[in-house]
Design an enzyme around this catalytic site. Structure first.
Site, PDB file in Angstrom:
ATOM      1  CD  GLU A 316      26.448 185.026  19.601  1.00 43.77           C
ATOM      2  OE1 GLU A 316      25.759 185.398  18.628  1.00 43.77           O
ATOM      3  OE2 GLU A 316      27.604 185.455  19.805  1.00 43.77           O
ATOM      4  CG  ASP A 390      24.205 190.944  16.908  1.00 45.68           C
ATOM      5  OD1 ASP A 390      25.036 191.685  17.461  1.00 45.68           O
ATOM      6  OD2 ASP A 390      24.524 189.943  16.239  1.00 45.68           O
ATOM      7  CD  GLU A 418      28.012 191.039  12.902  1.00 49.65           C
ATOM      8  OE1 GLU A 418      27.574 189.877  13.004  1.00 49.65           O
ATOM      9  OE2 GLU A 418      28.371 191.727  13.893  1.00 49.65           O
TER      10      GLU A 418
END
Length: 727
Positions: A316, A390, A418
């Site tokens: 990332e 993820d 999340e």
């Protein structure tokens, strides 16, 4: 309701604790704000109190070290609240039936237990009835002071949950060496993927102001066996390694040390350039290696028990060794070399994916790391997320587990939700952790579970661990909602023992956090155990994944195709069109199935054999594909969406009936959050169905209601200030 941290020998504390215990006798009617977590220490069942008092007696405990004093203070706090009177603390044996705690070195009466505690390792303890100096006694003995503290918390847990003490004979030792919280906290107090306010680390006021909350944080972690904290975000800022911030880190380390918690830092790989004045961060450059060695020496001079570094590299956009044509082992080993003289470790994250557009992002970590098996130094552990994408509501276990026998692998779970509704949705993650840990890797034939990999037992690794991305913030209740505290608690208990039962852990948490009344405990535990599956149903049924809003990850956005790279968009993952839906990872597609052991690869490769919860993870199938229920795939998807929404409605009704058993303040907040969850579950269901119908043109199955709004309406929604987005 606030578990104040006492000063040693403070008589006022005893009086205050007694008063609080008396006030607590008002019971469930009193207001609570959640700050006390699972360490409330409210009065025990009167039917148990006399037996507890008889079996505990006077407390005989050393008080020469900070950890010894922490154990004494916790016993005083806990027994005062639970039994209604402060215990008598002694340094020598007194009359009656004593509770004796310590190590064979700190307490002469525990010398006969030396051989017994030695085999339990650094953190283990015994908690049992025995005889000392000719009299009956209850013993908490360990090799080190921290083991005594863990045993103290274990005893208090038994009292809090109303367990009998007669015949007590417990031997406990953690199965994992590193049991760590990863705080994704930035130096400006912003928490990436945090839903509980600002960071609890007030960097601006440190080191001068050591907030008492830091001690309560340490107490809570020690009570569940957590022994490490990574203080800063994996998307790290090199400034945390400068002298000004290291002084602040030192202050936190001083607070945590009595509770057995080491501090770690996320290290930015490019720090030698950003704060060191070098023109490179090449891990094979002697100047870079010398810089990291000097930095490690500087850190350990201030913090002798510093734990080490966590590193996110070449993922990332983060810098890493691949920027210089090197590999992950080159980068990790450079840092490990600097830390090794001090006993530090490197936790090198395997969450990597390249800048190039991938055919299947799920394959990349395996492809990069498996060729490096055996190339890492002894003080490196590769930290692997539970799944290859993820932290999705459900993923098959990461194929790296079982595929690197020469390298210690550390589990990384996400505690902060999340992708599971942030702080407002009730989603107990214990079943997610248990599902992953009990998965069979078939690395050495059947029976080689993921838990066996991460605890080191499968390949005989001494270095083992589990990390959890923390859900802790500055909110008064720590985690944004009362039930999210259970995920922090469950993570700690399963990091201590990855083979533990998530249901048993949930029951302990409910009893300690709310009530021992079975009329409350049974329905709430049932509700918790069903909650994560409900979220999977209304968000990502049948193996769908990565369908959330871009950036903030709040709410459904399965139509999104506009991100800068394809693998940041939902359409990349669901591949839906008029003919079918799902990502083909079979041998006919990306062949990600081949990264698993042959028995699993064969099972995952066949849509008729793959577990149905992973059907669309591994296969692209027609909308009319027959599922195991007998329903076509489209009908089964709709059925599961509605099942998820219905389960939330049941949870809400269950909680509504439980107001007599819990204080009004906490009951009201949970009720409000469940109402939010019901609305948002319906939103997920309706928006998803509306989008799938726009592609397949199929009618809804009989008995299922259409979405409340048009697809245009759902696509028009915007959430520019949703919490927890990265900066």
């Amino acid at each position: 309701m606030l578990p104040l941290t006492p000063r040693r020998g403070d008589r006022a504390w005893v009086l205050l604790a007694g008063l609080l215990a008396l006030l607590a006798w008002v019971g469930d009617a009193r207001a609570e704000d959640g700050y006390a977590l699972w360490l409330r220490y409210v009065p025990a069942d009167p039917a148990r109190v006399e037996d507890y008092r008889h079996r505990l007696g006077d407390v005989v405990a050393p008080n020469a070290t900070p950890t010894q004093r922490a154990a004494r203070d916790e016993l005083r706090r806990g027994l005062t609240g639970l039994l209604g009177s402060a215990p008598r603390l002694h340094a020598t044996l007194a009359g009656g039936r004593p509770l004796v705690l310590g190590t064979p070195d700190s307490s002469p009466w525990l010398a006969p237990f030396r051989r017994e505690v030695e085999v339990l390792g650094e953190d283990g303890f015994i908690l049992r009835e025995g005889r000392i100096d000719g009299r009956a006694a209850l013993v908490i003995a360990a090799r080190r002071d921290i083991g005594v503290l863990y045993g103290t918390f274990h005893l208090l847990r038994l009292l809090q949950t109303g367990q009998p003490l007669a015949g007590l004979d417990i031997r406990e030792a953690p199965k994992l060496r590193l049991r760590v919280l990863d705080h994704w906290d930035n130096l400006d107090r912003y928490v990436e993927r945090g839903y509980a306010g600002e960071s609890i680390w007030d960097w601006h006021k440190l080191p001068g102001w050591r907030d008492p909350r830091y001690t309560d944080y340490a107490r809570a972690n020690a009570s569940i066996g957590i022994n490490g904290a990574v203080l800063n975000n994996v998307n790290s800022n090199a400034r945390v390694l400068t002298p000004m911030y290291l002084e602040k880190v030192e202050a936190l380390a001083d607070v945590f040390r009595p509770y057995g918690i080491r501090v770690y830092l996320s290290a930015r790989f490019s720090a030698p350039k950003e704060i060191g004045g070098l023109d490179t961060a090449d891990p094979l450059d002697p100047r870079v290696r010398a810089w990291w060695k000097a930095k490690a020496d500087e850190i350990y001079k201030a913090i002798p028990d510093f734990g080490g570094f966590l590193v996110k590299a070449n993922s990332e956009g983060q810098p890493g060794p691949q920027d210089y044509g090197r590999n992950h082992a080159d980068g990790a080993n450079m840092l490990a070399e600097a830390l090794a003289p001090h006993g530090g470790v490197v936790m090198w994250r395997a969450f990597v994916y390249s800048h190039e557009q991938p055919d299947d992002r799920a394959r990349q970590a395996y492809d990069e790391f498996v060729p490096l098996d055996g190339a890492f130094r002894d003080n490196v552990v590769v930290q692997v997320k539970n799944g290859a994408i993820d932290f999705q509501p459900r993923e098959p276990f990461h194929p790296l587990f079982g595929a690197m026998p020469k390298t210690p692998l550390m589990m990384e779970f996400q505690i902060t939700k999340e992708y599971l509704g942030f702080a407002t949705h009730l989603a107990y993650l214990g079943p997610l952790y248990e599902e992953t840990l009990r998965s069979d890797t078939f690395a050495r034939g059947a029976g080689a579970s993921v838990a066996n990999v991460v605890d080191g037992s499968l390949e005989g690794h001494a270095l083992s661990g589990m990390a959890g991305v923390a859900n802790i913030g500055s909110d008064r209740n720590w985690s944004g909602s009362h039930f999210d505290q259970a995920n922090w608690y469950a993570f700690g208990r399963m990091a201590w023992n990855p083979h533990a039962s998530s249901r048993a852990i949930a029951e302990d948490w409910v009893r300690m956090t709310f009530s021992n009344d079975p009329r409350f405990v049974v329905p709430v535990v049932d509700m918790m155990m069903a909650s994560r599956e409900a979220v999977v149903d209304y968000m990502t049924p049948l193996g769908l994944h990565h369908l959330m809003g871009r950036g903030h990850h709040y709410g459904p956005m399965p139509w999104d195709a506009g991100a800068p790279r394809a693998d940041w968009t939902p359409v990349y993952y669901h591949r839906a069109d008029k003919a079918g839906i799902g990502f083909d990872r079979s041998s006919r597609g990306s062949n990600a199935v081949a990264q698993y052991a042959p028995p699993l690869a064969k099972r995952f490769d066949d849509p008729a054999q793959v577990p149905e919860e992973f059907l669309l993870w591994f296969h692209h199938l027609r909308w009319d594909y027959p599922t195991k229920s007998g329903r076509p795939l489209w009908d089964e998807l709709v059925h599961r969406y509605d099942r998820g929404v219905d389960e939330v409605k049941k949870m809400r009704a269950t909680w509504g009936d439980l107001s007599p058993y819990v204080d009004a303040e906490r009951h009201a907040q949970v009720a409000a959050f469940l109402a939010i969850q019901q609305d948002e579950a319906q939103w997920w269901r309706d928006a998803s169905i509306a989008y799938w119908q726009s592609l397949n043109g199929l009618p809804l199955p009989v008995g299922h209601s259409p979405p409340a709004h048009s697809l245009d309406y759902y696509e028009s929604l915007e959430f520019p200030y949703a919490p927890g987005d990265g900066k």
